[in-house]
Design an enzyme around this catalytic site. Structure first.
Site, PDB file in Angstrom:
ATOM      1  N   ARG A   1      -9.512 148.276  54.603  1.00 36.98           N
ATOM      2  CA  ARG A   1      -8.200 147.784  54.394  1.00 36.98           C
ATOM      3  C   ARG A   1      -7.116 148.775  55.404  1.00 36.98           C
ATOM      4  O   ARG A   1      -7.509 149.832  55.508  1.00 36.98           O
ATOM      5  CB  ARG A   1      -7.854 147.855  53.049  1.00 36.98           C
ATOM      6  CG  ARG A   1      -8.444 146.728  52.581  1.00 36.98           C
ATOM      7  CD  ARG A   1      -8.669 146.757  50.948  1.00 36.98           C
ATOM      8  NE  ARG A   1      -9.304 145.671  49.882  1.00 36.98           N
ATOM      9  CZ  ARG A   1      -9.026 145.806  48.879  1.00 36.98           C
ATOM     10  NH1 ARG A   1      -8.351 147.086  47.940  1.00 36.98           N
ATOM     11  NH2 ARG A   1     -10.156 144.604  48.335  1.00 36.98           N
TER      12      ARG A   1
ATOM     13  N   HIS B   1     -14.293 138.163  39.793  1.00 37.80           N
ATOM     14  CA  HIS B   1     -14.701 138.937  41.027  1.00 37.80           C
ATOM     15  C   HIS B   1     -15.113 140.681  39.855  1.00 37.80           C
ATOM     16  O   HIS B   1     -14.132 140.279  39.301  1.00 37.80           O
ATOM     17  CB  HIS B   1     -13.562 139.127  41.346  1.00 37.80           C
ATOM     18  CG  HIS B   1     -13.348 137.934  42.553  1.00 37.80           C
ATOM     19  ND1 HIS B   1     -13.250 137.888  43.647  1.00 37.80           N
ATOM     20  CD2 HIS B   1     -12.901 136.698  42.176  1.00 37.80           C
ATOM     21  CE1 HIS B   1     -12.735 136.733  43.921  1.00 37.80           C
ATOM     22  NE2 HIS B   1     -12.577 136.183  43.108  1.00 37.80           N
TER      23      HIS B   1
ATOM     24  N   GLN C   1     -17.193 148.712  48.421  1.00 39.01           N
ATOM     25  CA  GLN C   1     -16.967 148.148  46.640  1.00 39.01           C
ATOM     26  C   GLN C   1     -18.278 147.986  46.393  1.00 39.01           C
ATOM     27  O   GLN C   1     -19.825 146.945  47.049  1.00 39.01           O
ATOM     28  CB  GLN C   1     -16.780 146.748  47.190  1.00 39.01           C
ATOM     29  CG  GLN C   1     -14.865 146.353  46.985  1.00 39.01           C
ATOM     30  CD  GLN C   1     -14.343 145.863  47.165  1.00 39.01           C
ATOM     31  OE1 GLN C   1     -15.123 144.438  46.523  1.00 39.01           O
ATOM     32  NE2 GLN C   1     -13.537 145.677  47.191  1.00 39.01           N
TER      33      GLN C   1
ATOM     34  N   LYS D   1      -7.221 140.046  35.460  1.00 41.49           N
ATOM     35  CA  LYS D   1      -8.124 140.834  35.841  1.00 41.49           C
ATOM     36  C   LYS D   1      -7.838 141.934  34.524  1.00 41.49           C
ATOM     37  O   LYS D   1      -6.891 141.774  34.222  1.00 41.49           O
ATOM     38  CB  LYS D   1      -8.183 141.463  37.495  1.00 41.49           C
ATOM     39  CG  LYS D   1      -6.659 142.067  37.610  1.00 41.49           C
ATOM     40  CD  LYS D   1      -6.223 142.522  39.437  1.00 41.49           C
ATOM     41  CE  LYS D   1      -4.979 143.170  39.139  1.00 41.49           C
ATOM     42  NZ  LYS D   1      -5.552 144.573  40.561  1.00 41.49           N
TER      43      LYS D   1
ATOM     44  N   CYS E   1     -15.422 138.221  48.907  1.00 37.80           N
ATOM     45  CA  CYS E   1     -15.951 137.088  48.642  1.00 37.80           C
ATOM     46  C   CYS E   1     -15.916 135.762  48.932  1.00 37.80           C
ATOM     47  O   CYS E   1     -16.643 135.713  48.825  1.00 37.80           O
ATOM     48  CB  CYS E   1     -14.220 136.774  47.829  1.00 37.80           C
ATOM     49  SG  CYS E   1     -13.019 138.018  47.665  1.00 37.80           S
TER      50      CYS E   1
ATOM     51  N   HIS F   1     -19.688 138.546  42.734  1.00 40.56           N
ATOM     52  CA  HIS F   1     -18.703 137.483  42.284  1.00 40.56           C
ATOM     53  C   HIS F   1     -19.860 136.113  41.327  1.00 40.56           C
ATOM     54  O   HIS F   1     -20.821 136.067  42.026  1.00 40.56           O
ATOM     55  CB  HIS F   1     -18.605 137.075  43.608  1.00 40.56           C
ATOM     56  CG  HIS F   1     -17.743 137.524  44.378  1.00 40.56           C
ATOM     57  ND1 HIS F   1     -17.390 138.028  45.814  1.00 40.56           N
ATOM     58  CD2 HIS F   1     -15.885 137.480  43.701  1.00 40.56           C
ATOM     59  CE1 HIS F   1     -17.114 138.449  45.621  1.00 40.56           C
ATOM     60  NE2 HIS F   1     -15.721 138.519  44.845  1.00 40.56           N
TER      61      HIS F   1
ATOM     62  N   ASP G   1     -19.634 145.246  44.431  1.00 40.36           N
ATOM     63  CA  ASP G   1     -19.018 143.678  44.144  1.00 40.36           C
ATOM     64  C   ASP G   1     -20.089 142.790  43.721  1.00 40.36           C
ATOM     65  O   ASP G   1     -21.173 143.270  43.944  1.00 40.36           O
ATOM     66  CB  ASP G   1     -18.276 143.389  45.335  1.00 40.36           C
ATOM     67  CG  ASP G   1     -17.910 142.874  45.489  1.00 40.36           C
ATOM     68  OD1 ASP G   1     -16.673 142.446  44.162  1.00 40.36           O
ATOM     69  OD2 ASP G   1     -16.775 141.800  46.612  1.00 40.36           O
TER      70      ASP G   1
END
Ligand code: TSB
Ligand code: ZN
Length: 583
Positions: free
Chosen positions: A305, A457, A323, A411, A276, A327, A325
């Site tokens: 992580r 997200h 990810q 979420k 992000c 945004h 991903d």
């Protein structure tokens, strides 16, 4: 599979069986100290400290035997009620139980259950006698940190399961065996998808050629879908200056899941746990007007992580992953349609890939938790209502979970059940009113005023790694042709007679971008066919003289005994169309 924790009678039975396990362990290892023994979805476990002793898989039958002995002796299980002082006295030799008792209220009535020479602290209820637990099995062992904290001592955990009848137990064990066969860690190994080696590092997957092909196809699949929906793809680095994560708040709220900070010259860097902040910087790099919105910045992005070693699981939970991903930056008016767009995309992919077992969870904040969550009641209420409205309008079933929201907003998660173990989150879509503010992001609205965009997200596949794990289990490794590392395998009946023709077909398929192998080994045809099936290759071509003479191809699909013969041109068209149908 039945959820034992949620089945009242099985819950009591399994809980009593955990006591039976502890009882037997106490007989065999007199110095054993016990922590907790809860019932879980698939049975029960008990965490224990055995001092110098280490229990191995091979010791389980011995413990089972002792459990059977106690069970047969048919001892009554009686409930004792104690004051805190009495309880502290009764368990004075067991520091773990003392820890539990000390955390109870001063005037609490503490219950314990006694069966012959063994008494354990417990809320109950329990079965009436030890004989009630007849049909049980100890299933596995593992290590578990005391109170789940890696700074504490590692305890030994023994898992087991108990049923009312022998038949139920056997059926369950059979299902468990089948689940193990579906486990992506097994399929991943059998199909040459990935491996993990401590020498490289725990939770750091190494994708092999077949795994890389599957990875690439998944990436292409989802990226193409995103392109068609107006997503803009970017490429950003997997680490960043610590300032980036101070600004985003990750360092305040997410530090526990991050690898330690690295000193680089006079700066500090961190491996990123999320993308992000980088995407916020991409947005902030240009000036924006309301006309640019929604702006859907997407990336197949690598993150790292710090997951505890005990929580790692194949490629389902790893320490570095990519990810899928995005945004999505939008105006408040666009939240509804953007959120709906994401849910539609998730549903479309699941349908196409034939994923049917999933459920939606709407995660909300716990208003009492002032540490985890960004403090702004109005913002949270607004965000949560917005998501609820959208879901209700689309008409999707979902359950609400309080206290499960991300620190920056509520979420929607899609939960799935892997072959082995607890539910996991696959797709996610998270509303966020915080980050754009923290990064001072803005757009110029119709009336020339400066406004802050809202961010969604979202990750459809979650991570490519986790998605791959789940999908290998869902399909038992029998992938749709567009994802198969090897799509077609060519086997001549006899290398000497049809070898040339087989090579010609091989070249033809290769020229048509079909992932093909030609099995030209000096082995028997039936052996080769069997192997083709074991490798779960979708199409096996078998070429004999007839095929060679007529320029045809005879093929079998995985799972079918039927042999189909077509012209080579028709075969190419057929396969290409089939592959294309997923794109
Ligand atoms: C969606 N910032 C958001 C992103 O924009 C984010 O990071 N969300 S997340 O924390 O929920 O992670 C997204 C997805 O990554 C999860 O839904 C899950 O499917 C997957 N994931 C999380 N942790 C791991 C892990 N350790 N190994 C594999 N996949 C993981
Ligand atoms: Zn994000």
């Amino acid at each position: 599979m039945i959820n034992i924790k949620e089945n009242e009678s099985l819950n009591t039975l399994n809980h009593s069986c955990a006591h039976l396990l502890a009882h037997a362990v106490r007989h065999l290892y007199p110095n054993a100290k016990f922590w907790v023994g809860p019932v879980i979805e698939d049975g029960f476990y008990y965490d224990m400290d055995l001092g110098e002793d280490v229990i191995k898989e091979e010791d389980l039958p011995k413990i089972e035997k002792e459990m059977k002995k106690i069970s047969k002796s048919d001892k009554r299980i009686t409930r004792l009620e104690l004051s805190k002082r009495e309880a502290l006295d009764m368990f004075k030799d067991d520091p773990y139980k003392i820890d539990i008792i000390q955390n109870l209220e001063e005037d609490a009535i503490i219950s314990a259950y006694k069966q012959d020479d063994f008494t354990d602290l417990c809320r109950g209820p329990h079965m009436p006698t030890t004989k009630s637990m007849k049909y049980f099995k100890l299933t596995k062992i593992s290590g578990a940190y005391y109170k789940g904290d890696s700074n504490n001592k590692m305890l030994q955990r023994i898992y087991g399961v108990c049923f009312e009848t022998e038949e139920d137990l056997n059926n369950y064990l059979k299902e468990l065996e089948e689940a193990k066969l579906r486990d992506h860690r097994k399929i991943g190994k059998d199909l040459g998808i990935y491996f993990i080696d401590d020498m490289v590092g725990k939770g750091l997957p190494m994708y092999l050629p077949n795994g890389f092909t599957l990875w690439n196809e998944l990436e292409n699949y989802i990226r193409n879908k995103e392109l068609k929906r107006g997503y803009k793809h970017v490429l950003t680095p997997p680490l960043g200056n610590v300032e980036l994560y101070k600004t985003s708040g990750h360092l305040d709220h997410y530090k526990d899941a991050m690898f330690p900070i690295m000193q680089v010259e006079d700066e500090e860097y961190v491996l990123r746990p999320m993308n992000c902040p980088h995407h916020m910087m991409i947005y902030g790099h240009d000036l924006h007007s309301y006309k640019d919105l929604p702006l859907r910045i997407a990336e197949i992005a690598r993150d790292c992580r710090y997951e505890t070693s005990g929580s790692l699981k194949g490629i389902e939970r790893v320490r570095t992953f990519c990810q899928n991903d995005s945004h999505i930056f939008c105006t408040p008016d666009q939240i509804e349609s953007e959120f709906k767009g994401v849910v539609d995309l998730i549903l479309e992919c699941y349908k196409e890939l034939n994923i049917t077992n999933y459920r939606f969870e709407l995660s909300l904040r716990d208003p009492e938790d002032k540490v985890k969550y960004f403090q702004d009641d109005e913002m949270w209420d607004k965000a949560e209502d917005m998501l609820r409205n959208v879901l209700n309008n689309i008409g999707i079933e979902y359950v609400e979970k309080v206290g499960e929201a991300a620190f920056y907003g509520p979420k929607l998660d899609v939960q799935v059940k892997p072959a082995v173990g607890n539910e996991i989150t696959l797709s996610t879509c998270q509303l966020d009113f915080c980050l754009p503010m923290k990064f001072n992001l803005s757009y110029i609205d119709k009336d020339q005023s400066k406004k802050t965009p809202v961010v969604l997200h979202r990750a459809v596949f979650g991570t490519i790694d986790r998605f791959m794990a789940y999908y290998l289990e869902e399909t038992k490794g029998v992938l749709p042709i567009f994802l198969s590392p090897v799509q077609v395998n060519i086997i001549p009946v006899n290398m000497e007679y049809q070898g040339h023709y087989a090579k010609e077909i091989y070249d033809l398929l290769l020229d048509n971008d079909i992932r093909v192998e030609f099995d030209d080994r000096d082995e028997k045809m039936n052996y080769k066919i069997r192997e083709s099936v074991t490798r779960k290759i979708p199409i096996t071509i078998i070429l004999g003289d007839k095929e060679k003479e007529n320029g045809n191809i005879s093929y079998r699909r995985y799972g079918s005994e039927e042999t189909i013969t077509v012209s080579k041109e028709d075969f190419v068209t057929l396969i290409k169309n089939e592959i294309k149908s997923y794109k």
